[in-house]
Scaffold this motif. Sequence first.
Motif, short mmCIF file in Angstrom:
data_model
loop_
_atom_site.label_atom_id
_atom_site.label_comp_id
_atom_site.label_asym_id
_atom_site.label_seq_id
_atom_site.Cartn_x
_atom_site.Cartn_y
_atom_site.Cartn_z
N UNK A 83 0.82 -1.20 0.00
CA UNK A 83 0.00 0.00 0.00
C UNK A 83 0.86 1.27 0.00
N UNK A 84 2.02 1.23 0.70
CA UNK A 84 2.84 2.42 0.81
C UNK A 84 3.63 2.71 -0.46
N UNK A 85 3.73 1.72 -1.33
CA UNK A 85 4.48 1.90 -2.57
C UNK A 85 3.51 2.28 -3.68
N UNK A 86 3.31 3.59 -3.84
CA UNK A 86 2.33 4.07 -4.81
C UNK A 86 2.71 3.71 -6.24
N UNK A 87 3.99 3.66 -6.55
CA UNK A 87 4.43 3.36 -7.93
C UNK A 87 4.67 1.88 -8.15
N UNK A 88 4.33 1.05 -7.21
CA UNK A 88 4.59 -0.38 -7.32
C UNK A 88 3.65 -1.02 -8.33
N UNK A 89 4.25 -1.80 -9.26
CA UNK A 89 3.42 -2.55 -10.21
C UNK A 89 2.60 -3.62 -9.51
N UNK A 90 3.16 -4.20 -8.46
CA UNK A 90 2.42 -5.22 -7.71
C UNK A 90 1.12 -4.64 -7.15
N UNK A 91 1.23 -3.42 -6.56
CA UNK A 91 0.02 -2.79 -6.03
C UNK A 91 -0.99 -2.50 -7.14
N UNK A 92 -0.48 -2.02 -8.28
CA UNK A 92 -1.36 -1.68 -9.40
C UNK A 92 -2.15 -2.89 -9.88
N UNK A 93 -1.43 -4.00 -10.14
CA UNK A 93 -2.11 -5.17 -10.70
C UNK A 93 -2.93 -5.93 -9.66
N UNK A 94 -2.55 -5.83 -8.41
CA UNK A 94 -3.39 -6.42 -7.37
C UNK A 94 -4.74 -5.70 -7.29
N UNK A 95 -4.69 -4.38 -7.41
CA UNK A 95 -5.97 -3.62 -7.41
C UNK A 95 -6.84 -3.98 -8.62
N UNK A 131 -0.89 -16.35 -1.88
CA UNK A 131 -0.34 -16.41 -0.51
C UNK A 131 1.14 -16.81 -0.54
N UNK A 132 1.52 -17.62 -1.55
CA UNK A 132 2.90 -18.10 -1.61
C UNK A 132 3.87 -17.05 -2.11
N UNK A 133 3.43 -16.14 -3.00
CA UNK A 133 4.35 -15.17 -3.60
C UNK A 133 4.11 -13.77 -3.08
N UNK A 134 3.43 -13.66 -1.94
CA UNK A 134 3.07 -12.35 -1.43
C UNK A 134 4.28 -11.47 -1.14
N UNK A 135 5.41 -12.12 -0.86
CA UNK A 135 6.62 -11.35 -0.54
C UNK A 135 7.48 -11.06 -1.76
N UNK A 136 7.14 -11.55 -2.91
CA UNK A 136 7.91 -11.35 -4.14
C UNK A 136 7.15 -10.38 -5.03
N UNK A 137 7.59 -9.11 -5.00
CA UNK A 137 6.84 -8.06 -5.68
C UNK A 137 6.72 -8.30 -7.18
N UNK A 138 7.80 -8.64 -7.83
CA UNK A 138 7.74 -8.84 -9.29
C UNK A 138 6.89 -10.05 -9.63
N UNK A 139 7.06 -11.13 -8.86
CA UNK A 139 6.30 -12.36 -9.16
C UNK A 139 4.81 -12.13 -8.96
N UNK A 140 4.46 -11.51 -7.85
CA UNK A 140 3.02 -11.30 -7.60
C UNK A 140 2.44 -10.31 -8.59
N UNK A 141 3.27 -9.39 -9.09
CA UNK A 141 2.80 -8.46 -10.11
C UNK A 141 2.47 -9.21 -11.41
N UNK A 142 3.39 -10.07 -11.86
CA UNK A 142 3.15 -10.84 -13.07
C UNK A 142 1.95 -11.78 -12.91
N UNK A 143 1.84 -12.39 -11.73
CA UNK A 143 0.73 -13.31 -11.48
C UNK A 143 -0.62 -12.57 -11.52
#
Length: 550
Positions: A83-95, A131-143
């Motif tokens: 949430x704190x990383x406004x420019x994060x691709x992971x946050x963008x694609x999760x939303x 749940x498994x890739x929650x800590x991997x920003x790039x992986x969770x973004x691609x997923x």
Amino acid sequence: MAEFEPLSDRAAPLTSNTLVRDWYSSEGAGSLAKTILREAYDNAMSIFNTQLTQDEKKTAFTRENAGLEQVRQTLAAAKAKYERKQASKARKWLCIFSSKVMFYSSVLDVLAQHHPEYVSLVWGAMRLLFAGVINHEETISELSKSFSQVADILPRTDLALVLYPTVPMKETVAKLYAHIIKFTVHAVRWYKQGKLAHAWASVSKPWALSFKAHFENIAEKAVQIEALARSASRAELRDAHVEIRETRNELKKAREQLQKFEENMKLETRQLIQLALATQTLHDQIQVDVSESKTMIANIQLGQILDMSFATNLPASGECLGFCQSMVKRSRCRTRILLPNIAQLQRWSGHPRSSFLMTKSSSGQAARDFLVHLVGVIRANDCQVLWALRFADYWVRNLTSTDILRMLVIQALQINPKCLTSNLYSITMTHIRDAVDEKDWLNLLNRAIAGLPLVYIVLDADLLGHATGQNRYISTKFIEALPKVVNSTVVKIVISTSGVDETYAENNWDPDCWIKLRTDEVVEQRTLRHRRRPKGRDQSGRTVSRTWSR
């Protein structure tokens, strides 16, 4: 080359049939669809059983952990981390994926009712991955990006299957589900690879390329479902058009039949009206004939009754009235008729019950004169009146009260001949012959005046006194019986007080049923006077005196 007839001439017109209806309303389980679903599920479970640990399987595939809400909770936890990383691709694609995850529900809900384990497999694998890739920003973004892209191409499968539950539609939906499972299995396999394998795959076979085949297969099946839905819609529309055309033809035929029926009804109605008019004319003619026949029968019966011995021995009503009128003219006692109490007479005449009018006169002649005048007034006002008046030499006849009733009955038959032909209690000659006593004749009088609204009965006191042996008590009892027995209508009885027992009436009669009326006063008494005329001489010369009467 053989010539073919034009298709429009050879082909039968399109009608609603099973072939067209199967495109949009075919029912059936679809055995091929069941096979596809079962094989995809079994293959996925086989892979998951070999590559997932017991804890992962327990976390992912238990019924209470595998569902849309559980996936949303996992996605919410992942978004909170970035949430704190406004420019994060992971946050963008999760939303983005959080807003599109319900698109998977449109496909999976179709299977949830009959195969809940199939649905739990997809939701559980999806929850395990995030749940498994929650800590991997790039992986969770691609997923998240891959699952979002798949969600974009998923059609409204639940609506299409509900609207058009055909066998092809069920099979295509089953294939779509199978590709979603394969996509999920591929993602789980990628998840189970180590970091070194992920690094090498990112160079040799990037993420987008590794999921391209699954993406294309899901898109193909989505397009097929949309195409099947459009084809089913066109078939349904065509079938509706055909049914409308057939309905119009049926309505046209029904309208033609209705018009024919209406024309027939109009014709039959005219015939019925003509028949009714003819029947009414015939009925009227019959009524006239019956009325004339009744009148003729009544006249014949009345003539036969008047020819009976008792009737020939009694004077006619007109004879009695004429005799009394002549006696009034020859009367030597001139009386002046008093103007009676009009209000008293009106109350007596308008009383709804039968009642008596007793006249009080200065003399018997005055009483008789008043009765004669009263009969004339009643007749002049077109009221029904019966009378029993004196007639010539009545005092030398052996009359009884029954004879007086006979006189009244004969008059009643003459003024009301309908009683001779009435459907109810008509009077016949047999009834006349069988009448014996006063009671029988009273009953005949009652039936003879039935149907008349009001009847006046005028009785001569001298005639009644002669018939009762000058016994006023018997005369009073006689007239008292008249309204008691003659009750078919209202009767107004008029008699002089000289013929009744006033004391008995005052003591025994209802005061409301009789009144006493003063009728006259003596104004002049003319007597015979002899006056001597002057003396004269006869032919012989003798003196004579003459007298004359005035």
